[in-house]
Design an enzyme around this catalytic site. Structure first.
Site, mmCIF file in Angstrom:
data_model
loop_
_atom_site.group_PDB
_atom_site.id
_atom_site.type_symbol
_atom_site.label_atom_id
_atom_site.label_comp_id
_atom_site.label_asym_id
_atom_site.label_seq_id
_atom_site.Cartn_x
_atom_site.Cartn_y
_atom_site.Cartn_z
ATOM 1 N N SER A 75 35.960 56.806 40.608
ATOM 2 C CA SER A 75 34.508 56.595 40.561
ATOM 3 C C SER A 75 33.838 57.506 41.574
ATOM 4 O O SER A 75 34.104 57.423 42.778
ATOM 5 C CB SER A 75 34.180 55.138 40.895
ATOM 6 O OG SER A 75 32.821 55.043 41.257
ATOM 7 N N HIS A 110 34.734 58.103 36.281
ATOM 8 C CA HIS A 110 33.816 56.968 36.191
ATOM 9 C C HIS A 110 32.502 57.309 36.907
ATOM 10 O O HIS A 110 32.499 57.695 38.074
ATOM 11 C CB HIS A 110 34.487 55.755 36.834
ATOM 12 C CG HIS A 110 33.741 54.472 36.666
ATOM 13 N ND1 HIS A 110 33.819 53.689 35.532
ATOM 14 C CD2 HIS A 110 32.886 53.823 37.499
ATOM 15 C CE1 HIS A 110 33.067 52.610 35.680
ATOM 16 N NE2 HIS A 110 32.482 52.664 36.861
ATOM 17 N N ASP A 118 28.798 55.954 37.934
ATOM 18 C CA ASP A 118 28.010 54.737 38.133
ATOM 19 C C ASP A 118 26.518 55.044 38.154
ATOM 20 O O ASP A 118 26.022 55.685 39.076
ATOM 21 C CB ASP A 118 28.410 54.082 39.460
ATOM 22 C CG ASP A 118 29.768 53.418 39.370
ATOM 23 O OD1 ASP A 118 29.962 52.608 38.445
ATOM 24 O OD2 ASP A 118 30.633 53.716 40.204
ATOM 25 N N MET A 143 22.834 53.615 38.489
ATOM 26 C CA MET A 143 22.120 52.446 39.026
ATOM 27 C C MET A 143 20.627 52.745 39.138
ATOM 28 O O MET A 143 20.249 53.839 39.552
ATOM 29 C CB MET A 143 22.645 52.095 40.414
ATOM 30 C CG MET A 143 24.147 51.900 40.461
ATOM 31 S SD MET A 143 24.672 51.338 42.084
ATOM 32 C CE MET A 143 26.457 51.396 41.893
ATOM 33 N N HIS A 177 28.958 54.129 33.400
ATOM 34 C CA HIS A 177 28.776 52.687 33.587
ATOM 35 C C HIS A 177 27.306 52.468 33.917
ATOM 36 O O HIS A 177 26.872 52.749 35.030
ATOM 37 C CB HIS A 177 29.722 52.242 34.722
ATOM 38 C CG HIS A 177 29.544 50.839 35.180
ATOM 39 N ND1 HIS A 177 30.095 50.365 36.357
ATOM 40 C CD2 HIS A 177 28.886 49.790 34.636
ATOM 41 C CE1 HIS A 177 29.777 49.090 36.510
ATOM 42 N NE2 HIS A 177 29.037 48.722 35.487
ATOM 43 N N MET A 226 24.359 50.561 34.991
ATOM 44 C CA MET A 226 23.888 49.351 35.673
ATOM 45 C C MET A 226 22.370 49.455 35.738
ATOM 46 O O MET A 226 21.768 49.621 36.797
ATOM 47 C CB MET A 226 24.501 49.265 37.078
ATOM 48 C CG MET A 226 25.967 48.864 37.044
ATOM 49 S SD MET A 226 26.838 49.296 38.567
ATOM 50 C CE MET A 226 27.309 50.972 38.180
ATOM 51 N N MET A 231 33.945 43.416 36.019
ATOM 52 C CA MET A 231 33.551 43.715 37.396
ATOM 53 C C MET A 231 34.311 42.795 38.341
ATOM 54 O O MET A 231 34.261 41.571 38.207
ATOM 55 C CB MET A 231 32.044 43.498 37.608
ATOM 56 C CG MET A 231 31.132 44.519 36.948
ATOM 57 S SD MET A 231 31.514 46.250 37.287
ATOM 58 C CE MET A 231 31.390 46.333 39.072
ATOM 59 N N GLY A 281 26.768 47.361 42.452
ATOM 60 C CA GLY A 281 25.701 47.925 43.286
ATOM 61 C C GLY A 281 26.208 48.859 44.366
ATOM 62 O O GLY A 281 25.528 49.812 44.723
ATOM 63 N N PHE A 282 27.406 48.598 44.852
ATOM 64 C CA PHE A 282 27.902 49.384 45.991
ATOM 65 C C PHE A 282 29.407 49.607 45.893
ATOM 66 O O PHE A 282 30.125 48.755 45.358
ATOM 67 C CB PHE A 282 27.587 48.666 47.314
ATOM 68 C CG PHE A 282 26.113 48.384 47.473
ATOM 69 C CD1 PHE A 282 25.259 49.369 47.947
ATOM 70 C CD2 PHE A 282 25.588 47.162 47.090
ATOM 71 C CE1 PHE A 282 23.888 49.127 48.063
ATOM 72 C CE2 PHE A 282 24.227 46.907 47.192
ATOM 73 C CZ PHE A 282 23.369 47.888 47.680
ATOM 74 N N GLY A 327 33.125 50.243 47.897
ATOM 75 C CA GLY A 327 33.782 49.759 49.111
ATOM 76 C C GLY A 327 33.659 48.272 49.382
ATOM 77 O O GLY A 327 33.811 47.833 50.524
ATOM 78 N N ASP A 361 36.782 47.111 37.714
ATOM 79 C CA ASP A 361 35.943 47.948 38.571
ATOM 80 C C ASP A 361 35.524 47.175 39.818
ATOM 81 O O ASP A 361 34.800 46.183 39.734
ATOM 82 C CB ASP A 361 34.703 48.367 37.763
ATOM 83 C CG ASP A 361 33.814 49.358 38.496
ATOM 84 O OD1 ASP A 361 34.162 49.782 39.604
ATOM 85 O OD2 ASP A 361 32.756 49.694 37.927
ATOM 86 N N GLY A 362 36.001 47.651 40.960
ATOM 87 C CA GLY A 362 35.570 47.084 42.232
ATOM 88 C C GLY A 362 36.718 46.612 43.095
ATOM 89 O O GLY A 362 37.504 45.761 42.680
ATOM 90 N N GLY A 363 36.829 47.204 44.271
ATOM 91 C CA GLY A 363 37.827 46.734 45.232
ATOM 92 C C GLY A 363 39.255 47.118 44.901
ATOM 93 O O GLY A 363 40.194 46.542 45.461
ATOM 94 N N GLY A 423 36.822 53.887 43.541
ATOM 95 C CA GLY A 423 35.888 54.802 44.196
ATOM 96 C C GLY A 423 36.295 55.061 45.625
ATOM 97 O O GLY A 423 36.807 56.126 45.983
#
Ligand code: DX5
Ligand code: ZN
Length: 224
Positions: free
Chosen positions: A7, A32, A34, A36, A65, A67, A136, A141-142, A144, A174-176, A196
């Site tokens: 990402s 990927h 993102d 936003m 993606h 958002m 998700m 939104g962010f 990390g 997606d995420g973490g 990411g």
């Protein structure tokens, strides 16, 4: 097949082409992106113009993606800019079936995304029309943020729903995603891993991608 989707959210935008190619050398096979809008999520990132530039910098599929609110208004511009995959949030679409068809009619691989608090059962009616489902594992939104473990159960349920209806969609998370979480995601049934911060946050994106893919591949051997 397990794929890594770096990402760009955590990349250095001033050296984007170089960083993306480095991640691709490390085994990333989908990029990927993102998007936003500062409304659906409390952050603003990028638009079609950057997708157009990225399109020239890499041959890999671009996974946009979205958002954003009112995605129907912007889908044509992102398609025209060179997106390959495009996912929209269940929570942002009043007429989800119509929006998914709009993406498909632009010749893209369509995906649907659900936030951590949205149950997978709500996707029952659209599972036969999507190429991927994006779960998700953080609130969008962010980059990390910390992985939310309850997303693993959602991945398992989705895999069961897919078998039950003989559907073909791919499961993306997606995420973490990081060295300590990626194995669990793979064992739960994830096939496309978005990362990411773990790819671009620090160090060399090539080495980071290689390490994550190695852990992901090892985890496929432990799937039950
Ligand atoms: C979050 C984005 C993610 C983000 C993930 O809203 O959708 O794609 O880049 O970032 P990491 O891998 O840093 O958690
Ligand atoms: Zn994303």
């Amino acid at each position: 097949m397990i794929e890594l989707a770096p990402s760009i959210l955590s990349a250095d935008f001033a050296r984007l082409g170089e960083q993306v190619n480095r991640a691709a050398e490390g085994g990333g096979t989908v990029i990927h992106v993102d998007v936003m809008d500062g409304h659906f999520v409390p952050n603003i990132t990028l638009g079609p113009q950057l997708v157009r530039s990225l399109r020239k910098a890499t041959k890999l599929p671009l996974d946009c993606h979205l958002m954003i609110e009112d995605p129907d208004l912007y889908i044509p511009a992102f398609a025209d800019a060179g997106a390959d995959w495009m996912s929209v949030h269940y929570e942002a679409c009043r007429h989800l079936d119509r929006t998914l068809n709009l993406v498909k009619n632009h010749g893209l691989q369509v995906g649907v995304v659900i936030n951590p608090a949205t149950p997978v059962g709500t996707l029952e009616e659209v599972l036969d029309m999507v190429h991927h489902v994006l779960v998700m594992s953080v609130n969008p939104g962010f980059g990390g943020q910390k992985f939310i473990p309850s997303s693993l159960e959602k991945v398992r349920k989705l895999a069961l729903m897919r078998t039950a209806r003989n559907a073909n969609f791919r499961i993306e998370i997606d995420g973490g995603m990081a060295p300590d979480t990626i194995g669990q995601a793979v064992r739960a049934g994830v096939e496309v891993l978005v990362a990411g911060n773990a790819v671009f946050g620090q160090g060399d994106p090539k080495e980071n991608a290689q390490r994550l893919l190695k852990l992901a591949t090892e985890a496929t051997l432990q799937r039950v």
